[in-house]
Design an enzyme around this catalytic site. Structure first.
Site, mmCIF file in Angstrom:
data_model
loop_
_atom_site.group_PDB
_atom_site.id
_atom_site.type_symbol
_atom_site.label_atom_id
_atom_site.label_comp_id
_atom_site.label_asym_id
_atom_site.label_seq_id
_atom_site.Cartn_x
_atom_site.Cartn_y
_atom_site.Cartn_z
ATOM 1 N N GLU A 1 19.013 -13.162 -5.560
ATOM 2 C CA GLU A 1 19.326 -13.736 -4.230
ATOM 3 C C GLU A 1 18.163 -13.517 -3.269
ATOM 4 O O GLU A 1 17.295 -12.669 -3.533
ATOM 5 C CB GLU A 1 20.608 -13.098 -3.686
ATOM 6 C CG GLU A 1 20.482 -11.600 -3.479
ATOM 7 C CD GLU A 1 21.826 -10.908 -3.247
ATOM 8 O OE1 GLU A 1 22.789 -11.220 -3.965
ATOM 9 O OE2 GLU A 1 21.882 -10.055 -2.353
ATOM 10 N N LYS B 1 19.687 -8.030 -8.746
ATOM 11 C CA LYS B 1 20.713 -6.984 -8.838
ATOM 12 C C LYS B 1 21.447 -7.082 -10.170
ATOM 13 O O LYS B 1 21.741 -8.196 -10.621
ATOM 14 C CB LYS B 1 21.736 -7.150 -7.710
ATOM 15 C CG LYS B 1 21.144 -6.966 -6.325
ATOM 16 C CD LYS B 1 22.142 -7.267 -5.225
ATOM 17 C CE LYS B 1 21.483 -7.060 -3.866
ATOM 18 N NZ LYS B 1 22.307 -7.516 -2.757
ATOM 19 N N ARG C 1 20.070 0.250 10.721
ATOM 20 C CA ARG C 1 19.732 1.131 9.600
ATOM 21 C C ARG C 1 19.341 2.529 10.074
ATOM 22 O O ARG C 1 19.724 3.520 9.483
ATOM 23 C CB ARG C 1 18.584 0.510 8.790
ATOM 24 C CG ARG C 1 18.146 1.356 7.642
ATOM 25 C CD ARG C 1 17.001 0.706 6.905
ATOM 26 N NE ARG C 1 16.761 1.364 5.653
ATOM 27 C CZ ARG C 1 16.073 2.479 5.508
ATOM 28 N NH1 ARG C 1 15.550 3.047 6.555
ATOM 29 N NH2 ARG C 1 15.914 3.022 4.327
ATOM 30 N N GLU D 1 0.836 -1.206 0.000
ATOM 31 C CA GLU D 1 0.000 0.000 0.000
ATOM 32 C C GLU D 1 0.872 1.259 0.000
ATOM 33 O O GLU D 1 0.598 2.223 -0.717
ATOM 34 C CB GLU D 1 -0.947 -0.019 1.202
ATOM 35 C CG GLU D 1 -2.041 -1.062 1.043
ATOM 36 C CD GLU D 1 -2.823 -1.347 2.322
ATOM 37 O OE1 GLU D 1 -4.006 -1.661 2.223
ATOM 38 O OE2 GLU D 1 -2.229 -1.266 3.422
ATOM 39 N N TYR D 2 1.956 1.207 0.800
ATOM 40 C CA TYR D 2 2.872 2.352 0.830
ATOM 41 C C TYR D 2 3.439 2.595 -0.575
ATOM 42 O O TYR D 2 3.468 3.721 -1.061
ATOM 43 C CB TYR D 2 4.010 2.100 1.835
ATOM 44 C CG TYR D 2 5.071 3.177 1.797
ATOM 45 C CD1 TYR D 2 4.911 4.360 2.520
ATOM 46 C CD2 TYR D 2 6.203 3.026 1.006
ATOM 47 C CE1 TYR D 2 5.864 5.369 2.453
ATOM 48 C CE2 TYR D 2 7.157 4.032 0.927
ATOM 49 C CZ TYR D 2 6.990 5.196 1.659
ATOM 50 O OH TYR D 2 7.927 6.187 1.575
ATOM 51 N N ASP D 3 3.870 1.502 -1.201
ATOM 52 C CA ASP D 3 4.458 1.626 -2.534
ATOM 53 C C ASP D 3 3.488 2.219 -3.543
ATOM 54 O O ASP D 3 3.869 3.024 -4.381
ATOM 55 C CB ASP D 3 4.905 0.255 -3.049
ATOM 56 C CG ASP D 3 6.181 -0.175 -2.378
ATOM 57 O OD1 ASP D 3 6.852 0.678 -1.769
ATOM 58 O OD2 ASP D 3 6.501 -1.366 -2.448
ATOM 59 N N LYS E 1 15.736 -12.292 -0.328
ATOM 60 C CA LYS E 1 15.563 -11.070 0.452
ATOM 61 C C LYS E 1 15.316 -11.525 1.888
ATOM 62 O O LYS E 1 14.224 -12.005 2.220
ATOM 63 C CB LYS E 1 14.377 -10.256 -0.084
ATOM 64 C CG LYS E 1 14.204 -8.934 0.623
ATOM 65 C CD LYS E 1 13.187 -8.074 -0.105
ATOM 66 C CE LYS E 1 13.051 -6.698 0.506
ATOM 67 N NZ LYS E 1 12.878 -6.655 1.941
ATOM 68 N N LEU F 1 14.914 -0.610 -1.088
ATOM 69 C CA LEU F 1 14.838 -1.112 -2.459
ATOM 70 C C LEU F 1 13.468 -0.809 -3.037
ATOM 71 O O LEU F 1 12.466 -0.783 -2.313
ATOM 72 C CB LEU F 1 15.043 -2.632 -2.469
ATOM 73 C CG LEU F 1 16.432 -3.140 -2.088
ATOM 74 C CD1 LEU F 1 16.399 -4.645 -1.863
ATOM 75 C CD2 LEU F 1 17.424 -2.812 -3.192
ATOM 76 N N ASP G 1 14.549 -11.747 5.674
ATOM 77 C CA ASP G 1 13.571 -10.996 6.450
ATOM 78 C C ASP G 1 14.062 -10.853 7.887
ATOM 79 O O ASP G 1 13.665 -11.599 8.778
ATOM 80 C CB ASP G 1 12.228 -11.743 6.413
ATOM 81 C CG ASP G 1 11.096 -10.850 6.857
ATOM 82 O OD1 ASP G 1 11.337 -9.640 7.049
ATOM 83 O OD2 ASP G 1 9.978 -11.345 7.020
ATOM 84 N N LYS H 1 8.692 -8.976 -4.002
ATOM 85 C CA LYS H 1 8.089 -9.368 -2.722
ATOM 86 C C LYS H 1 7.168 -10.576 -2.901
ATOM 87 O O LYS H 1 6.332 -10.589 -3.803
ATOM 88 C CB LYS H 1 7.284 -8.208 -2.138
ATOM 89 C CG LYS H 1 8.097 -6.948 -1.918
ATOM 90 C CD LYS H 1 8.780 -6.938 -0.587
ATOM 91 C CE LYS H 1 7.800 -6.512 0.488
ATOM 92 N NZ LYS H 1 8.463 -6.306 1.775
HETATM 93 S S1 IVH Z 1 20.568 -4.946 -1.171
HETATM 94 C C1 IVH Z 1 21.459 -0.346 -1.743
HETATM 95 N N1 IVH Z 1 20.094 -7.474 -0.762
HETATM 96 O O1 IVH Z 1 15.747 -5.313 2.223
HETATM 97 C C2 IVH Z 1 20.626 -1.558 -1.543
HETATM 98 N N2 IVH Z 1 18.922 -5.892 0.579
HETATM 99 O O2 IVH Z 1 13.526 -3.516 1.503
HETATM 100 C C3 IVH Z 1 21.205 -2.494 -0.602
HETATM 101 N N3 IVH Z 1 17.459 -6.930 2.281
HETATM 102 O O3 IVH Z 1 17.170 -2.285 3.267
HETATM 103 C C4 IVH Z 1 20.258 -3.560 -0.234
HETATM 104 N N4 IVH Z 1 17.929 -9.020 1.767
HETATM 105 O O4 IVH Z 1 17.700 -4.437 4.628
HETATM 106 C C5 IVH Z 1 19.790 -6.210 -0.397
HETATM 107 N N5 IVH Z 1 19.825 -9.757 -0.480
HETATM 108 C C6 IVH Z 1 19.537 -8.513 -0.121
HETATM 109 C C7 IVH Z 1 18.627 -8.234 0.932
HETATM 110 C C8 IVH Z 1 18.338 -6.901 1.244
HETATM 111 C C9 IVH Z 1 17.233 -8.226 2.586
HETATM 112 C C10 IVH Z 1 16.820 -5.808 2.975
HETATM 113 C C11 IVH Z 1 17.718 -4.631 3.240
HETATM 114 C C12 IVH Z 1 17.049 -3.482 2.553
HETATM 115 C C13 IVH Z 1 15.634 -3.939 2.496
HETATM 116 C C14 IVH Z 1 14.876 -3.238 1.404
#
Ligand code: IVH
Length: 698
Positions: A138, A319, A161, A60-62, A140, A108, A142, A343
């Protein structure tokens, strides 16, 4: 910062924007509204980053953020310096020292489906001028993000952060994480100073163990591993941080002080470098692919395997692999252009708290269970949720008719994350706790130091039934075909009155009941009979001794040759065992001093239930010594892991695959290629689960 009234108004406006979002997209844009949309986004950033208590989902934020971006793009003159699109969220409150990141920690951009990814790839190709881009995909993770600085090979500082620019300094706490090296030879890559980013997590099994312990102690558990990881990083007691068994994945290098041609040129090579220097990078979890179609294939495949992973992931991160290309793409004020998060389907949902039922458990504890409007969370329909105890209700400020946010993460039971106080309209009613047992009517009792009200009538029907249900359950004696419904039915019909009654069941009478054909009766009989030889820790857990969970049950089982040896131990001796504190020791001691309990154990033994530590015994006999085993297909009576343990406990060995070294292939239902392969090797004996059970000591 925002008071109740403002919150209510902003939340109402949020709902209006969200519901009209489709219409707005196709309608002419009204300039007057843009500032209201910014206010709303600022408000939600504050809820998310500062209060860590979001009121809307990421999705929703997005949608709101993207809408603002769209408006600003259509009318660039309206972009203001302090628009949420122009900065990273600001202003975190807490009492850790504040430190500034070398490079801001951006978040992200999110995507939710293949179309979003295709769109993002199209823009990336345009930006690069390339027909196809190499991506790294890769998980994400949590958890809670961290940033660490190494100077001259030494971990110098780490931080949360925070608001993206300034975070909390938590170096001492990250030093407790075993997968974070305190020194690493960056100098071999010509690096003097480096800033590395990653995620701290608690794996699912440690999370479950920790939560089980909290539940055993009557303390409400954490809603998800993310909350407990984030919470654990903010504890001031480093010994406690260490006990939480945190883990860290490092997935990004945000800054390197000096360039050198020994340094990696791609993201995947960077992950290799981190791995080689002793960091846990997602080297093994990531894949490098060319083109977005393969990315889409990968993220979908991962989503399907999500529950098999030992830790929680909430999506994938895609990436651009080439670091030079990443540099060329650069960043917006909000996120890098060279990466996007995909997501997975949300495991949070909102619902309504309709009513509360009070259930009496096997220890007499009265647990309030919220009945909620049916809602789909992570593919499962949830209609009721435990709300633990009276204090929890107060703490979460729950009321009947509240709108609530619920979460079901992985294999964890659903939890109420929060109630939306700001959405109350006056129809809410307080939740009243009963004074008497809803089953037997006895007055309820609550010791001062406890949070739980109890019915202390040991013969209360609810407790007896729950004790039997627990005894036969999967994690205890695992008597298949004897589920909760049968226990209740047999109890109501007077066919079973207590735990030993399981082994005296009148099968003739059961056979006359509706729904019990010959096959189900045979299965039930076999399952009951097989359970007599369950490992001792299962029996101990099944007895439902207060504060004795599966872990403590295993400790206890390993300590004796026969369960009744515990009648000879003092509380002090019990306290010497791992994981057994004063409270747990007192409870075990009391259990084995109670005449009724001892009579029950003796009766179980007379009926053929083993009270012996079979592992210790067989280690002497080495019944299966020199024999190798492999299991294939679905077993019907034993859990695969238990069957494997049985082999090992009896001196045998489990092999990883079919080969001429294999002596026995134990075949369950729907066996596949292993069976076919084994049939071709003459020396392998192919046996059924029943045959296997017969090989074990009785
Ligand atoms: S890259 C400059 N890689 O997801 C971007 N982030 O919603 C660097 N996160 O703030 C982030 N897994 O805390 C990256 N494989 C992954 C990740 C990841 C979890 C988190 C991270 C980021 C958040 C964004």
């Amino acid at each position: 910062m925002y008071d109740k009234e403002q919150t209510k108004i902003l939340q109402k406006q949020t709902t209006e924007w969200l519901t009209s979002i489709n219409a707005i997209n196709s309608k002419e844009f009204i300039p007057g509204n843009i500032e209201s949309l910014r206010d709303i986004l600022r408000f939600h950033e504050n809820r998310y980053y500062v209060q860590t208590d979001p009121l809307i989902s990421d999705y929703e934020y997005d949608s709101l953020y993207k809408l603002l971006e769209k408006f600003e793009k259509e009318e660039p003159s309206l972009v203001t310096e302090n628009s949420p699109t122009q900065r990273v969220g600001k202003g975190l409150v807490s009492n850790f020292p504040k430190v500034q990141h070398l490079v801001p920690m951006l978040s992200l951009e999110n995507s939710y489906n293949a179309a979003d990814l295709l769109d993002w790839d199209r823009k990336a190709r345009e930006l690069s001028g390339l027909p196809e881009i190499e991506y790294c995909v890769e998980p994400k993770f949590d958890g809670a993000s961290i940033s660490m600085i190494y100077d001259n090979n030494h971990l110098n500082r780490s931080a949360t952060r925070g608001d993206g620019v300034v975070g909390d300094e938590i170096t001492l706490n990250t030093r407790q994480i075993k997968s974070v090296p305190l020194t690493a030879k960056f100098s071999e890559y010509g690096i003097e100073q480096i800033e590395i980013r990653g995620e701290v997590l608690i794996n699912k099994s440690n999370f479950k163990k920790y939560n089980d312990k909290l539940i055993e102690e009557g303390i409400p558990p954490f809603a998800n591993p993310r909350n407990s990881a984030a919470g654990s990083l903010r504890i001031k007691d480093t010994a406690e941080v260490s006990r939480r068994n945190l883990e860290a994945f490092l997935y990004h290098v945000s800054y390197i002080s000096n360039t050198d041609d020994r340094q990696p040129q791609t993201h995947s090579a960077m992950l290799d470098m981190l791995w080689n220097l002793g960091f846990r990078s997602p080297k093994k979890e990531m894949v490098v692919v060319k083109g977005i179609d393969k990315v889409i294939q990968q993220v979908e495949e991962f989503e399907g395997r999500r529950d098999e992973l030992p830790y929680e992931i909430d999506g994938m991160v895609v990436k651009v692999n080439d670091l030079q290309l990443q540099d060329r793409f650069g960043m917006t004020s909000h996120h890098p252009r060279w990466a996007i998060a995909f997501k997975f389907k949300a495991r949070q949902a909102t619902s309504k708290l309709l009513s509360v039922e009070f259930q009496v458990g096997r220890t007499g504890a009265v647990t309030p269970v919220a009945k909620i409007a049916a809602v789909l969370v992570g593919g499962v329909t949830v209609t009721s949720i435990s709300i633990h105890n009276e204090e929890y209700i107060k703490e979460k400020n729950l009321m009947l008719n509240d709108t609530i946010l619920i979460e079901r993460s992985g294999d964890v039971i659903p939890q109420i994350v929060k109630s939306f106080e700001e959405l109350r309209d006056g129809n809410e009613k307080p939740i009243q706790f009963p004074t008497h047992c809803p089953v037997c009517g006895d007055l309820l009792f609550k010791p001062e130091e406890e949070a739980v009200w109890r019915c202390i009538n040991i013969n209360c029907a609810a407790q007896v039934v729950e004790r039997i249900i627990h005894f036969v359950s999967k994690d205890a004696m695992d008597i298949k075909s004897f589920g909760e419904a049968n226990v209740r039915k047999f109890y109501e019909l007077g066919l079973i009155k207590d735990v030993p009654g399981i082994y005296e069941l009148d099968f003739e009478a059961v056979g006359k009941l509706d729904g019990f054909g010959k096959k189900s009766l045979d299965n039930l009989q076999a399952a009951i009979s097989n359970s007599k030889m369950q490992p001792l820790h299962r029996l101990i857990y099944g007895l439902g001794i207060r504060y004795v969970g599966e872990t403590t049950a295993k400790t206890l089982a390993n300590f004796v040759n026969h369960l009744l040896e515990f009648t000879n131990y003092s509380e002090e001796q019990l306290q010497a065992l791992e994981d057994v504190g004063i409270k747990v020791a007192a409870s075990i001691y009391r259990f084995f001093k109670d005449a009724e309990n001892l009579a029950m154990l003796q009766k179980l033994e007379q009926l053929g239930v083993s009270l012996k530590n079979q592992k210790k015994q067989v280690a002497i006999n080495d019944l299966l010594a020199g024999q190798t085993f492999l299991f294939t297909g679905t077993l019907s009576q034993l859990k695969r892991t238990d069957a494997e343990t049985m082999v090992e406990e009896n001196g045998g060995k489990i092999l990883g695959g079919v080969s001429s070294k294999l002596n026995y292939l134990v075949v369950g239902d729907d066996a596949g290629s292993k069976l076919e392969k084994a049939k071709k090797i003459q020396t392998i004996k192919i046996i059924s689960e029943e045959d296997f059970i017969k090989m074990l000591p009785t």
